[in-house]
Design an enzyme around this catalytic site. Sequence first.
Site, PDB file in Angstrom:
ATOM      1  N   CYS A  34       0.844  -1.191   0.000  1.00 44.06           N
ATOM      2  CA  CYS A  34       0.000   0.000   0.000  1.00 44.06           C
ATOM      3  C   CYS A  34       0.883   1.246   0.000  1.00 44.06           C
ATOM      4  O   CYS A  34       1.642   1.492   0.946  1.00 44.06           O
ATOM      5  CB  CYS A  34      -0.916  -0.017   1.222  1.00 44.06           C
ATOM      6  SG  CYS A  34      -1.850   1.511   1.474  1.00 44.06           S
ATOM      7  N   CYS A  60       0.084   3.565   2.926  1.00 44.76           N
ATOM      8  CA  CYS A  60       0.658   3.089   4.193  1.00 44.76           C
ATOM      9  C   CYS A  60       2.130   3.445   4.279  1.00 44.76           C
ATOM     10  O   CYS A  60       2.626   3.860   5.341  1.00 44.76           O
ATOM     11  CB  CYS A  60       0.477   1.582   4.318  1.00 44.76           C
ATOM     12  SG  CYS A  60      -1.235   1.011   4.277  1.00 44.76           S
TER      13      CYS A  60
END
Length: 273
Positions: A121, A124
């Site tokens: 991600c 993230c």
Amino acid sequence: MAAAQAMAKMSVGSPACNRAAGSLCRWRGAVAVRLGGSWSWRKSPFLGGRMAVGPRRSRPVSRNPVASPVQMNLSFGKTMKWWEKGLQPNMRAIHTAQELVDSLINAGDGLVIVDFFSPGCAGCHALHPKICQFAERNPDVQFLQVNFEEHKSMCHSLHVHVFPFFRFYRGAQGRLCSFSCTNATIKKFKDALAKHKPDRCSLGPIKGLEESELLALAANRDLQFTYTKEQDLAPSMEDGAEVITHDHPRLPAAAKPLVRQGSEDRAVVSSGR
């Protein structure tokens, strides 16, 4: 005599020497003659040396082998993943469902933030340094990291499918809030931290995960987690009678229900006297 001296000046293997079969040639201070294309040592009547007849020997191989190259083993340290960088003492990775449940229970009234992330991600990855900064500025808050790639089954049981995703827990209140945010919406994280960070004294047992979540984790065959729903039973009375809640109705073997006649009918649990 002049011919012998001219022949002696020739070196073995020279074109002039090769053309003259049976001619004499000087080689390393000795005299050699080539007969039939080969060299052999023979006694020389005019130089007192030897004449070589036969093939030329190659240089003997040394008995001491050349030392092999030194093999160097270069060891490099393990490359750290992006979610392993910048971690603070109050940040810890979760490895099992049991560890997550125990961490929330053992935290007491302290604030616990569960960070669900995925290694692939981009949001993230970009947000991770700021989360580490929040952890550094708030050492009394616990940050638990749950890697989706390693715990997909557990995340599905907890209904976590969006990343990065955060859940705040505290004491008997259990889950305080849950949301997803990125660098663009980091204000959501700041506001939640400011709201729930102040110390609070909660009455009652520590709640942790919701009961539905505990049951979902226990039902997941991929997880080694067991959970048994406790029955709320009141303590026994002095006379031996037991009071049963309506959720789990059952009577002791010696008990007999008695009905008292009067203005209102009610069941009384007797001790069996």
